[in-house]
Design an enzyme around this catalytic site. Sequence first.
Site, PDB file in Angstrom:
ATOM      1  N   ASP A 145      29.996  40.436  32.903  1.00 29.05           N
ATOM      2  CA  ASP A 145      31.052  39.780  32.375  1.00 29.05           C
ATOM      3  C   ASP A 145      29.965  39.017  30.492  1.00 29.05           C
ATOM      4  OD1 ASP A 145      33.648  38.298  31.168  1.00 29.05           O
ATOM      5  OD2 ASP A 145      32.983  36.409  32.057  1.00 29.05           O
ATOM      6  N   CYS A 199      52.044  42.590  44.447  1.00 29.91           N
ATOM      7  CA  CYS A 199      53.047  41.705  43.670  1.00 29.91           C
ATOM      8  C   CYS A 199      54.392  41.439  44.010  1.00 29.91           C
ATOM      9  CB  CYS A 199      53.080  41.432  42.143  1.00 29.91           C
ATOM     10  SG  CYS A 199      51.013  40.886  40.958  1.00 29.91           S
ATOM     11  N   CYS A 202      57.734  38.447  42.517  1.00 25.65           N
ATOM     12  CA  CYS A 202      57.330  37.037  42.744  1.00 25.65           C
ATOM     13  C   CYS A 202      56.524  37.361  40.977  1.00 25.65           C
ATOM     14  CB  CYS A 202      56.523  37.205  43.001  1.00 25.65           C
ATOM     15  SG  CYS A 202      54.704  35.609  42.999  1.00 25.65           S
ATOM     16  N   CYS A 205      52.942  32.947  38.666  1.00 31.62           N
ATOM     17  CA  CYS A 205      51.929  32.826  37.274  1.00 31.62           C
ATOM     18  C   CYS A 205      52.192  33.015  36.345  1.00 31.62           C
ATOM     19  CB  CYS A 205      51.856  33.895  37.335  1.00 31.62           C
ATOM     20  SG  CYS A 205      51.652  36.129  37.678  1.00 31.62           S
ATOM     21  N   CYS A 252      41.766  26.951  33.204  1.00 27.19           N
ATOM     22  CA  CYS A 252      42.901  26.807  33.816  1.00 27.19           C
ATOM     23  C   CYS A 252      42.934  27.211  34.552  1.00 27.19           C
ATOM     24  CB  CYS A 252      43.943  26.642  31.932  1.00 27.19           C
ATOM     25  SG  CYS A 252      45.367  26.430  33.177  1.00 27.19           S
ATOM     26  N   CYS A 255      47.590  29.264  36.897  1.00 25.01           N
ATOM     27  CA  CYS A 255      48.342  30.178  37.468  1.00 25.01           C
ATOM     28  C   CYS A 255      47.719  31.066  38.717  1.00 25.01           C
ATOM     29  CB  CYS A 255      48.595  31.890  36.562  1.00 25.01           C
ATOM     30  SG  CYS A 255      46.551  32.672  35.917  1.00 25.01           S
ATOM     31  N   CYS A 259      49.732  31.044  42.655  1.00 22.07           N
ATOM     32  CA  CYS A 259      49.755  32.494  43.536  1.00 22.07           C
ATOM     33  C   CYS A 259      49.334  32.959  45.318  1.00 22.07           C
ATOM     34  CB  CYS A 259      48.737  33.554  43.027  1.00 22.07           C
ATOM     35  SG  CYS A 259      48.863  35.008  43.555  1.00 22.07           S
TER      36      CYS A 259
END
Length: 367
Positions: A145, A199, A202, A205, A252, A255, A259
């Site tokens: 990152d 997914c 759904c 999130c 945060c 989401c 899940c």
Amino acid sequence: MNVALDAAQLVSQIQAWGQELAFSQIGVAGVDLSAAEPGLQAWLSAGCHGDMAYMAAHGMKRARPAELVPGTLSVITARMDYLPRATPEGWQALELQRLERPGEAVVSLYARGRDYHKVLRNRLQTLSERIQAAVGPLGHRVFTDSAPVLEAELAQRSGQGWRGKHTLLLHREAGSMFFLGEIYVDLALPATEAVSEHCGACSACIDICPTQAITAPHRLDARRCISYLTIEHAGAIPEDLRPLMGNRIYGCDDCQLVCPWNKFAQRSPLPDFDEREGLSGAALVELFAWSETEFLQRTEGSPIRRIGHERWLRNIAVALGNALRAGPDERVAQALRARADHPSALVREHVAWALADDFPHPFRRLA
């Protein structure tokens, strides 16, 4: 390369070494990411990266590994789980409950322990050295990152998981509570197989996002994301978004907390990601009272230190304002008044907003 060690065998060996170094999974991706370029360009053109100028500064190098590091033929991808070792069962529900306590400071789970950049980078470098010892001179570069790298795209292509609708990577046996890292190498290695998406219909999130930052499946507008606002954004937080931040002061997790796949999230075996005292369950007023010296001492070796004391106070001022609007609290008001004349105009602005009583801002509670 040692003729006795062919490319496929080498990948298996690298995966074994990765397991020894506490990586959850090791994969290999090719360097042709051209299919991802249109989407990246559209996202940047729409300004969804906010004031993260570095996202656009390198142009399409982010999607062209061989341009970023000339000579790169393959990308070794790594995944590392980060839930603290002592994480209890039902942790998702417990974390959601924190959001219902206005006076409690909520720090994103990944940031409660040691700075992951250091943990992953050191272990990726050790892995690189093991590879070099096996194959001879190795052109390589480690990333965590930390550069224009399409991490999630590379991870997805190498079978680390699929992209969830929140844009994060998801794994059937690990959810999304993990870090990603890469080693660009000048070795031609066979790519590991990608996995299918799971997914379905759904939309948990998307539905839970406090600021509606997930504007469509697989599309995130960073300018509305609380993680971006509390960590990457340097200036004033837009007033219309402040009430929606609740008591989240660094990042945060909403989401991820809702899940379904995160019921499979794995605990890290490393002590590095254990929660530090004061970063879980602390009162907002206590953290707001930290001097800059205390902030630097308490966040040494933590990812939180990178935002600096000024932004730390900015974020907490917003949370304190939201706590006040959830119900009168003289202790909260006193804490804010004590910073009303802070040397920083940024802090003063957010304190003034927090103390203003001429408009209602109900604390966001979960249904």
